[in-house]
Design a protein around this motif. Structure first.
Motif, PDB file in Angstrom:
ATOM      1  N   ARG A 111     -10.734   2.241  -9.963  1.00  0.00           N
ATOM      2  CA  ARG A 111      -9.839   1.894  -8.531  1.00  0.00           C
ATOM      3  C   ARG A 111      -8.789   2.805  -8.428  1.00  0.00           C
ATOM      4  O   ARG A 111      -7.610   2.419  -9.135  1.00  0.00           O
ATOM      5  CB  ARG A 111      -9.370   0.013  -8.716  1.00  0.00           C
ATOM      6  CG  ARG A 111     -10.716  -0.700  -8.954  1.00  0.00           C
ATOM      7  CD  ARG A 111     -10.282  -2.638  -8.855  1.00  0.00           C
ATOM      8  NE  ARG A 111     -11.081  -2.916  -8.506  1.00  0.00           N
ATOM      9  CZ  ARG A 111     -11.694  -3.918  -9.795  1.00  0.00           C
ATOM     10  NH1 ARG A 111     -10.993  -3.645 -11.332  1.00  0.00           N
ATOM     11  NH2 ARG A 111     -12.432  -3.889  -9.571  1.00  0.00           N
ATOM     12  N   GLY A 112      -8.250   3.198  -7.060  1.00  0.00           N
ATOM     13  CA  GLY A 112      -7.506   3.919  -6.892  1.00  0.00           C
ATOM     14  C   GLY A 112      -6.433   3.579  -6.198  1.00  0.00           C
ATOM     15  O   GLY A 112      -5.903   4.981  -5.697  1.00  0.00           O
ATOM     16  N   GLY A 113      -6.267   1.839  -4.910  1.00  0.00           N
ATOM     17  CA  GLY A 113      -5.396   1.810  -4.610  1.00  0.00           C
ATOM     18  C   GLY A 113      -6.008  -0.139  -4.264  1.00  0.00           C
ATOM     19  O   GLY A 113      -6.462  -0.390  -4.607  1.00  0.00           O
ATOM     20  N   ASN A 114      -4.675  -0.436  -3.303  1.00  0.00           N
ATOM     21  CA  ASN A 114      -4.930  -1.141  -2.360  1.00  0.00           C
ATOM     22  C   ASN A 114      -5.768  -1.370  -1.682  1.00  0.00           C
ATOM     23  O   ASN A 114      -6.632  -0.619  -1.172  1.00  0.00           O
ATOM     24  CB  ASN A 114      -4.084  -2.326  -2.244  1.00  0.00           C
ATOM     25  CG  ASN A 114      -2.716  -1.255  -1.144  1.00  0.00           C
ATOM     26  OD1 ASN A 114      -4.305  -0.377  -0.219  1.00  0.00           O
ATOM     27  ND2 ASN A 114      -2.175  -1.529   0.104  1.00  0.00           N
ATOM     28  N   ASP A 166      -3.315   8.779 -16.177  1.00  0.00           N
ATOM     29  CA  ASP A 166      -3.947   7.087 -16.027  1.00  0.00           C
ATOM     30  C   ASP A 166      -3.412   6.242 -16.225  1.00  0.00           C
ATOM     31  O   ASP A 166      -3.186   4.939 -15.799  1.00  0.00           O
ATOM     32  CB  ASP A 166      -4.884   7.720 -16.856  1.00  0.00           C
ATOM     33  CG  ASP A 166      -5.770   7.997 -16.329  1.00  0.00           C
ATOM     34  OD1 ASP A 166      -6.113   8.777 -15.668  1.00  0.00           O
ATOM     35  OD2 ASP A 166      -6.718   8.666 -18.122  1.00  0.00           O
ATOM     36  N   LYS A 191       0.139   6.176 -15.711  1.00  0.00           N
ATOM     37  CA  LYS A 191       1.508   5.419 -14.326  1.00  0.00           C
ATOM     38  C   LYS A 191       0.442   4.287 -13.655  1.00  0.00           C
ATOM     39  O   LYS A 191      -0.029   4.973 -12.690  1.00  0.00           O
ATOM     40  CB  LYS A 191       2.150   6.755 -14.199  1.00  0.00           C
ATOM     41  CG  LYS A 191       2.411   7.674 -15.234  1.00  0.00           C
ATOM     42  CD  LYS A 191       3.074   8.230 -14.357  1.00  0.00           C
ATOM     43  CE  LYS A 191       4.103   9.700 -14.960  1.00  0.00           C
ATOM     44  NZ  LYS A 191       4.269  10.771 -14.911  1.00  0.00           N
ATOM     45  N   PHE A 192       0.140   3.206 -13.449  1.00  0.00           N
ATOM     46  CA  PHE A 192      -1.012   2.728 -13.085  1.00  0.00           C
ATOM     47  C   PHE A 192       0.379   1.316 -11.221  1.00  0.00           C
ATOM     48  O   PHE A 192      -0.932   0.948 -11.205  1.00  0.00           O
ATOM     49  CB  PHE A 192      -1.929   2.165 -13.889  1.00  0.00           C
ATOM     50  CG  PHE A 192      -1.231   1.275 -14.379  1.00  0.00           C
ATOM     51  CD1 PHE A 192      -1.116  -0.341 -13.547  1.00  0.00           C
ATOM     52  CD2 PHE A 192      -0.742   1.717 -15.941  1.00  0.00           C
ATOM     53  CE1 PHE A 192      -1.007  -1.064 -14.710  1.00  0.00           C
ATOM     54  CE2 PHE A 192      -0.705   0.333 -16.946  1.00  0.00           C
ATOM     55  CZ  PHE A 192      -0.591  -1.289 -16.149  1.00  0.00           C
ATOM     56  N   HIS A 198      -2.779   4.539  -6.602  1.00  0.00           N
ATOM     57  CA  HIS A 198      -2.594   4.307  -8.131  1.00  0.00           C
ATOM     58  C   HIS A 198      -1.026   5.539  -8.182  1.00  0.00           C
ATOM     59  O   HIS A 198      -1.431   6.873  -7.778  1.00  0.00           O
ATOM     60  CB  HIS A 198      -4.119   4.499  -8.558  1.00  0.00           C
ATOM     61  CG  HIS A 198      -3.183   4.504 -10.224  1.00  0.00           C
ATOM     62  ND1 HIS A 198      -3.048   5.571 -11.295  1.00  0.00           N
ATOM     63  CD2 HIS A 198      -3.754   4.241 -11.581  1.00  0.00           C
ATOM     64  CE1 HIS A 198      -3.108   5.860 -12.171  1.00  0.00           C
ATOM     65  NE2 HIS A 198      -3.879   4.576 -12.561  1.00  0.00           N
ATOM     66  N   SER A 199      -0.155   5.133  -9.035  1.00  0.00           N
ATOM     67  CA  SER A 199       1.026   6.728  -8.878  1.00  0.00           C
ATOM     68  C   SER A 199       0.370   7.825  -9.583  1.00  0.00           C
ATOM     69  O   SER A 199       0.493   8.832  -9.211  1.00  0.00           O
ATOM     70  CB  SER A 199       2.225   5.814  -9.809  1.00  0.00           C
ATOM     71  OG  SER A 199       2.741   6.577 -10.094  1.00  0.00           O
ATOM     72  N   PHE A 252      -5.189  -4.189  -6.526  1.00  0.00           N
ATOM     73  CA  PHE A 252      -6.162  -3.395  -5.923  1.00  0.00           C
ATOM     74  C   PHE A 252      -7.810  -3.109  -6.063  1.00  0.00           C
ATOM     75  O   PHE A 252      -7.308  -4.234  -6.252  1.00  0.00           O
ATOM     76  CB  PHE A 252      -6.577  -2.468  -7.813  1.00  0.00           C
ATOM     77  CG  PHE A 252      -4.900  -1.040  -8.004  1.00  0.00           C
ATOM     78  CD1 PHE A 252      -5.365   0.206  -8.255  1.00  0.00           C
ATOM     79  CD2 PHE A 252      -3.863  -2.091  -9.087  1.00  0.00           C
ATOM     80  CE1 PHE A 252      -3.906   0.743  -8.211  1.00  0.00           C
ATOM     81  CE2 PHE A 252      -2.828  -0.816  -9.312  1.00  0.00           C
ATOM     82  CZ  PHE A 252      -3.102  -0.054  -9.696  1.00  0.00           C
ATOM     83  N   PRO A 293      -7.374  -0.230 -12.820  1.00  0.00           N
ATOM     84  CA  PRO A 293      -6.610  -1.497 -12.984  1.00  0.00           C
ATOM     85  C   PRO A 293      -7.429  -2.174 -12.216  1.00  0.00           C
ATOM     86  O   PRO A 293      -8.062  -2.549 -11.384  1.00  0.00           O
ATOM     87  CB  PRO A 293      -5.589  -0.592 -11.987  1.00  0.00           C
ATOM     88  CG  PRO A 293      -5.463   0.628 -12.231  1.00  0.00           C
ATOM     89  CD  PRO A 293      -7.105   0.801 -12.015  1.00  0.00           C
ATOM     90  N   LEU A 325       0.999   0.661  -8.004  1.00  0.00           N
ATOM     91  CA  LEU A 325       0.519   0.696  -7.100  1.00  0.00           C
ATOM     92  C   LEU A 325       2.044   1.434  -6.178  1.00  0.00           C
ATOM     93  O   LEU A 325       3.402   1.080  -6.298  1.00  0.00           O
ATOM     94  CB  LEU A 325       0.225  -0.434  -6.219  1.00  0.00           C
ATOM     95  CG  LEU A 325      -1.054  -0.993  -5.599  1.00  0.00           C
ATOM     96  CD1 LEU A 325      -1.463  -2.326  -5.558  1.00  0.00           C
ATOM     97  CD2 LEU A 325      -2.272   0.061  -5.589  1.00  0.00           C
TER      98      LEU A 325
END
Length: 312
Positions: free
Chosen positions: A215-218, A123, A125-126, A147-148, A251, A245, A128
């Motif tokens: 939230r998992g990405g942009n 978790d 390593k947040f 999310h990395s 995000f 995040p 992008l």
């Protein structure tokens, strides 16, 4: 994921303007569409079995393999375990099963183990990073970032998981795959669902359901999922996890949120659009309830290792 929340709560003192309020700070406006009531019967008909399978993912590998995980397993009835992977640490557990009730192959991902530092690091390593276009070639050149830590977690089991799903579909002759998870497990499920959909016959229906989804990405990632692999996710009252995040880091949530209004386990609303400010996005992180993350959500379903009789 709870470690990430703790880290983010330290940020306001380092910034000149407050960031935790009704909006979590972004150049994009959150959706403001009016919510609509969702009945308990509708929630149960569409979300009950995914929630039950996600709950089982917190039990030990041994108890899942033998389908002897007590009440969580008994609630699902005559299910056939097919495959598991991960080490319940840096590589969170997943399992695959055949659900004769829904005539589907089910993939369930374990969420964060708050007692295991390796799980928490997934978790933390947040940042992008670009989505791996080798696995998702159709996304190349679209500016999609994720999310990395979530992507790294997904990558560790993706190939073996896909092979297991393909074998399950062939062995049981079903045309449906249900992917589910809670917390970190929900975030990984969004990638797993898209990956499976891209690699099985188009006639196979793939659904993705998450609980307590961060939230998992942009926005490009959220838009792509909305158009190609829609996600349904449930947020519970003042749970802070779906609010991280934060949006000011770039995000964005997908559409598909169902929000639990209170602790009655009976009042739910549908939240149109992405990051609808009338639902979890509108919560203040100064008024959070971490207990809401575990539940109960509905039908007394809570998530976490404490729900398993073996205590694993």
């Amino acid at each position: 994921m709870l470690a990430l929340i703790s880290l983010l709560t330290l940020l306001p003192s380092a910034l000149s303007a407050p960031i935790f309020g009704l909006s979590l700070g972004s150049d994009a406006d959150p959706a403001t569409g009016a919510t609509t009531v969702v009945s308990l019967s509708d929630v149960e008909s569409s979300l009950l079995r995914p929630a039950q399978f996600a709950r089982v993912a917190y039990c030990s590998t041994k108890s899942i393999t033998t389908w002897t995980c007590g009440d969580p397993c008994k609630a699902l009835g005559n299910v056939t375990f097919l495959q598991s992977g991960g080490d319940e640490g840096l590589i969170p557990l997943y399992y695959i099963a055949h659900d004769p009730t829904d005539e589907s192959i089910v993939v369930a991902h374990e969420g964060t183990d708050s007692k295991n530092i390796l799980s928490i690091l997934n978790d933390a390593k947040f940042g992008l990073v670009d989505l791996n276009a080798t696995r998702f070639p159709e996304t190349a050149g679209q500016g999609i970032q994720v999310h990395s830590g979530f992507q790294q977690t997904f990558e560790r089991t993706a190939d073996g998981l896909l092979a297991g799903v393909q074998k399950g579909l062939a062995d049981f002759g079903v045309k449906k795959v249900s992917v589910t998870g809670h917390s970190l497990g929900a975030a990984v499920a969004t990638m797993t669902g898209l990956f499976i959909k891209n690699n099985v016959d188009p006639s196979v229906e793939v659904t993705v359901t998450g609980f307590g989804l961060p939230r998992g990405g942009n926005k490009a990632w959220a838009d792509f999922l909305d158009q190609n692999s829609p996600v349904t996710f449930m947020s519970n009252q003042n749970d802070p996890v779906p609010a991280v995040p934060p949006r000011f880091l770039g995000f964005q949530h997908t559409s598909g949120e169902i929000h639990i209004v209170d602790d009655s386990q009976q009042n739910f609303v549908n939240c149109p659009g992405q990051d609808n400010e009338n639902c979890v996005t509108g919560n203040s992180l100064l008024k959070t309830d971490v207990g809401n993350h575990k539940g109960p959500y509905f039908d007394d379903i809570s998530f976490g290792h404490s729900a398993c009789p073996d205590g694993q």
